[in-house]
Design an enzyme around this catalytic site. Structure first.
Site, PDB file in Angstrom:
ATOM      1  CD  GLU B 280      68.094  25.133   6.894  1.00  0.00           C
ATOM      2  OE1 GLU B 280      68.243  24.017   7.420  1.00  0.00           O
ATOM      3  OE2 GLU B 280      68.932  26.023   6.970  1.00  0.00           O
ATOM      4  CD  GLU B 283      61.798  24.570   7.908  1.00  0.00           C
ATOM      5  OE1 GLU B 283      62.851  23.987   7.549  1.00  0.00           O
ATOM      6  OE2 GLU B 283      61.403  24.602   9.086  1.00  0.00           O
ATOM      7  CB  CYS B 300      73.514  21.979   9.538  1.00  0.00           C
ATOM      8  SG  CYS B 300      72.583  22.738   8.235  1.00  0.00           S
ATOM      9  CB  SER B 320      65.388  24.633   9.804  1.00  0.00           C
ATOM     10  OG  SER B 320      65.184  23.639   8.825  1.00  0.00           O
ATOM     11  CE  LYS B 359      76.949  16.591  11.746  1.00  0.00           C
ATOM     12  NZ  LYS B 359      75.707  17.202  11.265  1.00  0.00           N
ATOM     13  CD  GLU B 362      72.525  14.881  13.716  1.00  0.00           C
ATOM     14  OE1 GLU B 362      73.692  14.678  13.331  1.00  0.00           O
ATOM     15  OE2 GLU B 362      71.763  15.696  13.174  1.00  0.00           O
ATOM     16  CD  GLU B 367      64.098  13.328  19.010  1.00  0.00           C
ATOM     17  OE1 GLU B 367      64.989  12.449  18.976  1.00  0.00           O
ATOM     18  OE2 GLU B 367      64.107  14.258  19.838  1.00  0.00           O
ATOM     19  CB  CYS B 504      81.758  21.821   9.981  1.00  0.00           C
ATOM     20  SG  CYS B 504      79.982  22.030  10.130  1.00  0.00           S
TER      21      CYS B 504
END
Lengths: 172, 581
Positions: B280, B283, B300, B320, B359, B362, B367, B504
């Site tokens: 990142e 990036e 994230c 990102s 998550k 996710e 993808e 988190c």
């Protein structure tokens, strides 16, 4: 929008949108908007609520909460014949509770529902202002008074017959 | 603030004039029972368990919303008050599904605590029961309306705090229900799976989708190599489930417990956090250098990603392309590490222990599939891991400390701070500054990006360029900032967004505390995270020797072809509702 056009026709949808455009300028006008929608479409389905949400910025969740809170709004199409049975005090003490049970059984639907053929919808009203005739029900604006459960069912059957012969006459 | 004098059960005291009666009572040392009340977000006076008697007031007002007045005489323990509270509680209990033994919140339920406190022995009211179907379609969250007490704390979280509007109150009277519009499943609603509703719920009406059983099955399967990884925030939350104080750091005990549960390899998501910084950070440097889309926004937090895809589709290119750290690590475990060990990737089963419910969704994103294989096979919340440890009878508190396995268990202080809001930003700054300026930092700590406020701004100079930064936690706060960016009111280079308030550490999968305690819990867990950072010898991601090794041995360089394939992903806008009725 296409789905809305398909459901209600371009003219009706555009007429509603024009009204919505005006009403949304007034703060706190959600009830008025929903009244318009209910009157114009007979019910307020997902697509209409979604449109109102997009135009007013009020989340759909809130709109749905209002629609389901007030009994005058509905999320399913009303029947061709709208039965409102009075469960107000006077009618209730004279047995409209039993009439409701009988109608539910006869039509095979619950309060707030519409028969699968789209003919009848059933809702409970709170006083129709005709207590002298208790117990009463109203079907598409016409009042039927001093009912018993069996008589209420007879009224329904009569309407069914009339509707059939009318339809037959139209075909001829 | 002006003070007023009030008398509570014969005790006279001075309290600020803007206090509610409830606040005054608590100051007087009287713990008034509450159920629906959640400070600031849900002060609605609906459960009526906090009623008190006030001289000159005819009815029994709900103390949580009743303001104090000078000279007020309040009585909290009269027969009338006790009777009213008991009747109200019995009414709430009368149509509640009282199968407590099989409830996920058994012994951790506010309603149960109240029933015990009131000494409810019998429920007088034998009315109609509710019997709604379970909504268990979402991969993350299960709703059981039969356990719902209609306190609306979940709605307050979902609407007022997170601005998601997935659930609201529908219908009226006895038929009132917490639901998504048109009674659709949470899965078809705007729900972003952040799980904040779960942590707000006083009962067992909301909980995570169980992954414990599938993990047990994998552990029992002799052919499977079951590899586990743990997120930064888990190590500062897990101890609370075993009676340890909030803010306890239990990294070593957690690793030991995971080995005792039978996991073959115990890796650390922190390694992948360091890796995220490499990718990142690179990036960001590329975007700054070559005129890429700015501001760049971190990716994230899957709760945030879901929110962005549903509510801010015009920001897709700002995100990102980095996968979230545990997805990166999952991909590497099934490729790099499996190759190293000579394992068939199909026999590798990756479990992530996360402070997060999003998550769970996710890992199913198409993808992120590689040749039909998921990067990660199961996600356990911190709470679920605690349940497994308890069931296995492991004496967690007295476990010796153990170390993560290597090489994917090595990490720096920059990785562990991912757990708190501002952590990813700080970790990125530590690495980007050094890489761009080509010399060691004078000061590792970027205090200016720390804190717990919902939206924070900072400007940090890197190699002569003033980097404009923003740090956001909670999607409601994200909305505020993104709306300002949309209107052109503000401009930034780099933004960190975490879906949950606090980041988190107080994610939807963490140990549950009463909403009124959350501010303090956030503070303590964040302090623990920064302490864990300080305790580590290495505190910059690019100094992690295992990171250097994996780039040399396998990945090549950040943003290289292998990275692109394994560590990056894409996003697509999603409709708010998956219904067309």
């Amino acid at each position: 929008m296409e789905q809305l056009y398909e459901l209600f026709g371009i003219d009706r949808v555009e007429e509603f949108r024009a009204k919505l455009e005006e009403l949304k300028k007034v703060p706190g006008s959600m009830i008025s908007i929903l009244n318009e929608a209910q009157e114009m479409f007979g019910y307020i389905p997902f697509q209409v609520q979604e449109l109102i949400s997009k135009e007013t910025g009020v989340p759909l969740t809130e709109i749905f909460g209002i629609v389901t809170f007030y009994s005058r709004f509905s999320i399913i199409p009303a029947g061709k014949y709208k039965i409102s049975l009075c469960l107000g005090t006077a009618c209730y003490v004279r047995g409209s509770g039993q009439i409701l049970e009988k109608l539910k059984e006869n039509l095979g639907i619950n309060e707030g529902e519409t028969t699968s053929d789209g003919m009848f919808s059933l809702e409970a009203a709170r006083c129709l202002g005709a207590c002298a005739l208790a117990p009463v029900m109203m079907i598409n604006g016409e009042v039927y008074g001093r009912l018993t459960p069996d008589e209420a069912v007879k009224v329904i059957q009569r309407i069914k017959k009339q509707d059939l012969s009318q339809a037959a006459a139209e075909v001829e | 603030m002006d003070k007023v004098t009030v008398t509570i059960d014969g005790i006279t005291l001075e309290v600020p004039s803007n206090y509610t009666v409830l606040q005054a009572c608590r100051e007087a040392g009287i713990d008034i029972p509450t159920l629906c009340y959640a400070e600031v977000i849900n002060e609605i006076g609906s459960c009526r368990l906090c009623v008190v008697e006030i001289d000159g007031v005819r009815n029994l007002p709900a103390s949580c919303i009743y303001p104090v007045q000078h000279g007020m005489n309040i009585r909290t323990n009269t027969p009338r008050v006790r009777e009213a509270r008991r009747v109200n509680l019995e009414l709430i209990l009368s149509n509640h599904d009282r199968n407590c033994l099989t409830c996920i919140r058994n012994t951790k339920c506010e309603l149960q605590d109240l029933a015990e406190r009131f000494g409810i022995a019998d429920i007088e009211f034998q009315g109609e029961d509710v019997n709604y179907p379970l909504d268990d379609v979402s991969p993350a969250i299960v709703r059981n309306p039969n356990k719902c007490v209609l306190c609306r704390r979940c709605i307050a979280e979902c609407q007022e705090v997170q601005n998601v509007f997935a659930i609201g109150a529908v219908n009226r009277g006895f038929d009132t229900l917490v639901s998504s519009p048109f009674y659709v499943s949470l899965n078809d609603s705007p729900c972003i799976s952040c799980g904040q509703c779960i942590t707000a719920c006083p009962t067992g009406a909301l909980y995570e989708k169980d992954h414990i059983q599938r993990v047990y099955r994998a552990l029992a399967d002799k052919r499977k190599h079951v590899v586990v990884q743990t997120a930064p925030a888990v190590r500062v939350g897990l101890g609370e489930e075993f009676g340890m104080p909030v803010g306890s750091i239990v990294t070593g005990k957690m690793v030991a417990a995971l080995r005792r549960l039978g996991f073959e390899v115990v890796f650390d998501t922190d390694f992948a956090a360091d890796l995220t910084i490499m990718e990142e950070g690179s990036e960001l440097i590329e975007r700054l250098k070559y005129g890429g889309k700015l501001p760049m926004i971190t990716s994230c937090s899957p709760g945030w990603i879901n929110f962005c895809e549903k509510y801010y589709p015009d920001f897709m290119e700002n995100l990102s392309t980095c996968k979230s750290p545990h997805m990166m690590l999952g991909a590497l475990i099934k490729t790099y590490y499996a190759e190293k060990m000579g394992w068939n990737p199909e026999d590798v089963y990756v479990v992530s222990v996360m402070p997060c419910t999003a998550k769970k969704v996710e890992i199913e994103r198409p993808e992120n599939m590689h040749d039909g294989i998921q990067d990660v096979d199961a996600v356990l919340t911190t709470r679920e891991l605690a349940r497994m440890i308890k069931e296995a009878g492991i004496d967690f508190v007295n476990l010796p400390d153990e170390e993560f396995d290597q090489p994917l268990g090595m990490s720096t202080g920059a990785a562990v701070i991912f757990g708190a809001t501002g952590g990813v930003m700080e970790a990125a700054l530590r690495t980007v500054s050094e890489i761009v300026e080509g010399k060691p930092l004078d000061k590792i700590d970027f205090e200016e990006v720390r804190g717990l406020e919902g939206v924070r701004e900072a400007t940090v100079t890197v190699d002569g360029l003033d980097l404009k930064l923003a740090i956001v936690n909670g999607t409601g706060n994200a909305k505020k900032l993104l709306d300002k960016i949309r209107s052109g009111e503000v401009e930034y280079h780099f933004i960190e967004i975490m879906g949950c308030p606090g980041g988190c550490i107080t994610g939807g999968g963490q140990p549950i505390h009463h909403p009124n305690e959350m501010a303090e819990v956030r503070k303590l867990r964040a302090a623990a995270i920064y302490q864990a950072d300080k305790n580590l010898p290495l505190r910059k991601s690019h100094e992690n020797p295992a990171i250097k090794q994996i780039y040399e041995e396998y990945l090549g360089h950040p943003l290289g072809e292998k990275s692109h394939h394994l560590l990056h992903t894409q996003y697509t806008s999603k409709p708010l509702y998956r219904v067309t009725r």
